[in-house]
Design a protein around this motif. Structure first.
Motif, mmCIF file in Angstrom:
data_model
loop_
_atom_site.group_PDB
_atom_site.id
_atom_site.type_symbol
_atom_site.label_atom_id
_atom_site.label_comp_id
_atom_site.label_asym_id
_atom_site.label_seq_id
_atom_site.Cartn_x
_atom_site.Cartn_y
_atom_site.Cartn_z
ATOM 1 N N VAL A 262 0.660 -0.793 0.182
ATOM 2 C CA VAL A 262 0.190 -0.313 0.083
ATOM 3 C C VAL A 262 0.563 1.406 -0.482
ATOM 4 O O VAL A 262 1.690 1.340 0.364
ATOM 5 C CB VAL A 262 -0.610 -0.346 1.503
ATOM 6 N N ALA A 263 0.434 2.276 -1.121
ATOM 7 C CA ALA A 263 1.632 3.391 -1.280
ATOM 8 C C ALA A 263 1.522 4.280 0.035
ATOM 9 O O ALA A 263 -0.003 3.967 1.100
ATOM 10 C CB ALA A 263 0.218 4.259 -2.183
ATOM 11 N N GLY A 264 2.471 4.706 0.487
ATOM 12 C CA GLY A 264 2.677 5.647 2.079
ATOM 13 C C GLY A 264 2.269 6.926 2.349
ATOM 14 O O GLY A 264 1.080 7.185 3.037
ATOM 15 N N HIS A 265 2.010 7.558 0.671
ATOM 16 C CA HIS A 265 1.522 8.944 0.645
ATOM 17 C C HIS A 265 -0.545 8.959 0.643
ATOM 18 O O HIS A 265 -1.075 10.176 0.680
ATOM 19 C CB HIS A 265 2.246 9.748 0.048
ATOM 20 N N LYS A 266 -0.612 7.344 -0.048
ATOM 21 C CA LYS A 266 -1.943 7.741 -0.135
ATOM 22 C C LYS A 266 -2.602 6.216 0.050
ATOM 23 O O LYS A 266 -2.486 5.556 -1.255
ATOM 24 C CB LYS A 266 -2.546 7.970 -1.742
ATOM 25 N N THR A 267 -3.459 6.251 1.080
ATOM 26 C CA THR A 267 -4.026 4.346 1.753
ATOM 27 C C THR A 267 -4.464 4.064 0.534
ATOM 28 O O THR A 267 -4.968 2.489 0.821
ATOM 29 C CB THR A 267 -4.720 4.557 3.179
ATOM 30 N N SER A 268 -5.240 4.953 -0.379
ATOM 31 C CA SER A 268 -5.907 3.996 -1.309
ATOM 32 C C SER A 268 -5.599 3.803 -2.755
ATOM 33 O O SER A 268 -6.028 3.044 -3.435
ATOM 34 C CB SER A 268 -7.106 5.256 -1.848
ATOM 35 N N LEU A 269 -4.199 4.012 -2.704
ATOM 36 C CA LEU A 269 -3.244 3.119 -3.913
ATOM 37 C C LEU A 269 -2.697 1.555 -3.856
ATOM 38 O O LEU A 269 -2.083 2.004 -2.612
ATOM 39 C CB LEU A 269 -1.922 4.427 -4.099
ATOM 40 N N LEU A 270 -2.972 0.936 -4.256
ATOM 41 C CA LEU A 270 -2.219 0.525 -4.039
ATOM 42 C C LEU A 270 -1.461 -1.048 -5.108
ATOM 43 O O LEU A 270 -1.557 -0.629 -5.951
ATOM 44 C CB LEU A 270 -3.601 -1.258 -3.797
ATOM 45 N N VAL A 271 0.077 -1.560 -5.290
ATOM 46 C CA VAL A 271 0.556 -1.907 -5.694
ATOM 47 C C VAL A 271 1.402 -3.310 -6.070
ATOM 48 O O VAL A 271 1.062 -4.010 -4.399
ATOM 49 C CB VAL A 271 2.095 -0.845 -5.484
ATOM 50 N N SER A 272 1.085 -3.719 -6.872
ATOM 51 C CA SER A 272 1.738 -5.278 -7.349
ATOM 52 C C SER A 272 2.088 -5.257 -8.106
ATOM 53 O O SER A 272 2.167 -4.795 -9.252
ATOM 54 C CB SER A 272 -0.388 -5.802 -7.584
ATOM 55 N N ILE A 273 2.785 -6.246 -8.101
ATOM 56 C CA ILE A 273 3.970 -6.984 -9.238
ATOM 57 C C ILE A 273 3.265 -8.573 -9.438
ATOM 58 O O ILE A 273 3.333 -9.239 -8.634
ATOM 59 C CB ILE A 273 5.382 -6.754 -8.683
ATOM 60 N N SER A 274 3.811 -8.351 -10.222
ATOM 61 C CA SER A 274 3.379 -10.105 -11.024
ATOM 62 C C SER A 274 4.936 -10.527 -10.912
ATOM 63 O O SER A 274 6.008 -9.851 -11.918
ATOM 64 C CB SER A 274 2.985 -9.745 -12.080
ATOM 65 N N ASN A 275 5.362 -12.378 -11.878
ATOM 66 C CA ASN A 275 7.010 -12.741 -11.462
ATOM 67 C C ASN A 275 7.050 -11.996 -13.035
ATOM 68 O O ASN A 275 8.465 -12.861 -12.653
ATOM 69 C CB ASN A 275 6.654 -14.036 -11.700
ATOM 70 N N ASN A 276 7.180 -11.553 -13.864
ATOM 71 C CA ASN A 276 7.129 -11.222 -14.885
ATOM 72 C C ASN A 276 7.538 -9.423 -14.689
ATOM 73 O O ASN A 276 8.484 -9.303 -16.011
ATOM 74 C CB ASN A 276 6.057 -11.089 -16.307
ATOM 75 N N LYS A 278 5.763 -6.919 -14.160
ATOM 76 C CA LYS A 278 4.845 -6.253 -14.779
ATOM 77 C C LYS A 278 4.546 -5.213 -13.555
ATOM 78 O O LYS A 278 3.755 -6.295 -12.752
ATOM 79 C CB LYS A 278 4.272 -6.525 -15.480
ATOM 80 N N VAL A 279 4.882 -4.195 -13.030
ATOM 81 C CA VAL A 279 3.998 -3.280 -11.715
ATOM 82 C C VAL A 279 3.134 -2.610 -11.895
ATOM 83 O O VAL A 279 3.082 -1.757 -12.944
ATOM 84 C CB VAL A 279 4.967 -2.189 -11.268
ATOM 85 N N ARG A 280 1.756 -2.567 -11.089
ATOM 86 C CA ARG A 280 0.898 -2.499 -11.256
ATOM 87 C C ARG A 280 -0.113 -1.000 -10.306
ATOM 88 O O ARG A 280 0.593 -1.706 -8.999
ATOM 89 C CB ARG A 280 -0.926 -2.985 -12.099
ATOM 90 N N VAL A 281 -0.634 0.229 -10.458
ATOM 91 C CA VAL A 281 -1.028 0.891 -9.528
ATOM 92 C C VAL A 281 -1.918 0.241 -9.496
ATOM 93 O O VAL A 281 -2.409 1.567 -10.608
ATOM 94 C CB VAL A 281 -0.077 2.215 -9.232
ATOM 95 N N TRP A 282 -2.937 0.933 -8.467
ATOM 96 C CA TRP A 282 -4.797 1.014 -8.745
ATOM 97 C C TRP A 282 -4.616 1.460 -7.876
ATOM 98 O O TRP A 282 -4.270 1.547 -6.426
ATOM 99 C CB TRP A 282 -4.906 -0.798 -8.304
ATOM 100 N N ASP A 283 -5.772 2.500 -8.127
ATOM 101 C CA ASP A 283 -6.804 3.423 -7.366
ATOM 102 C C ASP A 283 -7.822 2.447 -6.727
ATOM 103 O O ASP A 283 -9.167 2.412 -7.329
ATOM 104 C CB ASP A 283 -7.393 4.490 -8.531
ATOM 105 N N THR A 284 -7.765 2.504 -5.722
ATOM 106 C CA THR A 284 -9.288 1.220 -5.131
ATOM 107 C C THR A 284 -10.285 2.278 -4.696
ATOM 108 O O THR A 284 -11.209 1.527 -4.732
ATOM 109 C CB THR A 284 -8.397 0.594 -3.597
#
Length: 504
Positions: A262-276, A278-284
């Motif tokens: 979970v992002a430190g500056h905004k608790t609604s942002l989630l960061v996920s990463i896959s084995n390949n 690829k990084v994705r940032v989600w606005d939940t």
């Protein structure tokens, strides 16, 4: 009529009291209050530095222990130095006689351990087991089974009950709830009131968010796994097998989702990463269960097979391959990259010390993030040598770094500032492998290893009552991190310029 201001000028203030009275009053205060007193004025600064105040603190915390100073003697002009020396040395495990308990367990080696206040939680295959530390201190070893999944447990997280609105009374606000994921496709929530099951993934669940998402109106946590989806779960909702708790399913990864933060500056942002990589940032906040939701607001790539990911403020740190990359989540641009020669097997960082640690093969590296630049090749500030095999276990706090691995019989402890080694603790029987898991909490550490071919073993150590100092390994570079808590006397200093940075 008398001048109204005259009474104010003639009134008695606290600084009019004599020194003995002030120090007696100060002895009833706590450490934080004393530190605040030290920066109020010169008179109270002298009170805060007085030996009688610190002798009171020392006796309250360690009744039967004689003061010891950094020079190894039993006499000094400052009890404050003796208190801070022991306080720091305990948290750096600089003693050879901690309280020790050997805890045999039947079955596979534990692969995850957590401290939940005065309870030790660990996963062993598909089971969650617990130990009460008070029982260990009293000499009673009783391992209880908290619950079971149907397959191997892959991740364990503790969340504050106060953040979930699940507490039934004010007395339960400070408790934690345990959330676990498993290869059985399920997620379970464990609390004093029982357990709940969350079902939605159609493949093994591998990771859980490190913090809760959202604001006070509704908290949720996230999960990811081999089905390539990220799922958001309301921690407060109930329903058959947790199906009503599923808030949204996020699509966008094409591979196994292995890590999230979970992002430190905004608790609604989630960061996920896959084995390949690829990084994705989600606005939940825009995620919905009514539609096939993406709500992806940022993307980037890092080397494949990431081993660690953490957020701090607006930066994301990802360890993969031979590098640690810092990404600004506001722009998705790379802030800097640290590259080492060998593959990284573990990663931790300590923002308050601007320190970062990477576990490699046979050693770990300690980095100063203030030296990092895109234009200059940065060198580590210390190499933590002496391990056998891959260093896959890392812990960092303001006092120490703890390193270990599955091929090493020992875990090693190092000063977080200098990288000087302070101790080495055995965690497994000879020729039986190394350390499979560990947890560190202040003066306490638990390690998991093998006892023989059949039984695994936990080793619990509590350094708080230790008295025999590892004098030969004391580093002369150890010092506090501010004027008040440093080694200088406060009697003649200007207290208005002093700042507190003392870590309890």
């Amino acid at each position: 009529m008398a001048d109204p201001s005259s009474s104010g000028r003639n009134s008695t203030t606290i600084t009019d009291l004599d020194m003995d009275t002030l120090t007696r009053c100060a002895s009833y205060l706590g450490i934080q209050d004393i530190s605040n007193m030290a920066v109020s004025c010169k008179i109270l600064n002298r009170v805060a530095y007085s030996d009688s105040v610190w002798q009171s603190f020392f006796r309250q915390e360690w009744q039967n222990v004689a003061p010891l100073w950094s020079n190894g003697s039993n006499q000094s002009s400052s009890m404050r130095e003796a208190y801070l020396f022991r306080h720091t040395a305990l948290r750096q495990f600089k003693y050879v006689d901690p309280l020790f308990r050997h805890i045999p367990t039947v079955g596979k080696r534990p692969h995850q351990i957590l401290f939940d206040k005065n309870t030790i939680l660990f996963s062993q295959g598909q089971s969650i087991r617990s130990l009460h530390i008070d029982d260990l201190i009293d000499g009673s070893i009783s391992v209880a089974t908290r619950g079971n999944h149907k397959a191997r447990i892959t991740c364990m997280r503790l969340f504050s009950l106060n953040d979930t609105y699940l507490h039934q009374s004010d007395s339960g606000r400070d408790d934690n709830i345990l959330v676990t994921s498993s290869s059985d496709h399920y997620i379970r929530l464990w609390s004093k009131g029982g357990s709940r099951c969350f079902k939605g993934h159609n493949a093994p669940v591998l990771t859980l968010s490190d913090k809760l998402l959202g604001d006070d109106t509704g908290k949720c946590f996230a999960s990811g796994g081999e089905d390539g989806t990220v799922r958001l779960w309301s921690i407060n909702c109930t329903g058959k097998r947790g199906q009503q708790a599923l808030k949204a399913t996020l699509y966008g990864h094409e591979n196994v989702v292995s890590l999230m933060s979970v992002a430190g500056h905004k608790t609604s942002l989630l960061v996920s990463i896959s084995n390949n990589g690829k990084v994705r940032v989600w606005d939940t906040t825009t995620a919905s269960s009514c539609i096939r939701s993406s709500c992806c607001v940022g993307m980037t790539s890092v080397p494949i097979a990431p081993v660690g990911m953490k957020c701090h403020e607006s930066l994301l740190y990802v360890a993969a391959g031979t590098s640690v990359t810092a990404i600004d989540l506001r722009t998705m641009n790379r802030a800097f990259t640290i590259v080492q020669k060998s593959k990284i097997h573990s990663f931790e960082f300590l923002p308050s010390k601007y320190s970062l640690c990477t576990g490699g093969t046979d050693s770990a590296l300690l980095w100063d993030m203030r030296r990092v630049s895109d234009t200059l090749k940065v060198e580590p500030k210390a190499e933590l040598e002496g391990h056998v095999g891959h260093v896959k276990l890392l812990h960092m706090d303001v006092h120490k770094v703890v390193t270990g691995g599955p091929d090493d019989l020992f875990v090693n402890i190092w000063e977080s500032d200098s990288g000087a080694q302070t101790n080495s603790l055995i965690c497994s029987a000879p020729d039986m492998g190394g350390c499979s898991a560990m947890a560190v909490d202040g003066c306490r550490i638990v390690t998991a290893g093998d006892d023989d071919c059949v039984n695994a073993v936990l080793r619990f150590r509590d350094f708080n009552t230790a008295t025999c100092h590892v004098s030969s390994l004391v580093s002369e570079q150890s010092s506090a991190v501010s004027k008040f808590w440093g080694s200088g006397s406060g009697s003649g200093s200007d207290s208005s310029s002093e700042e507190l940075d003392f870590q309890i």
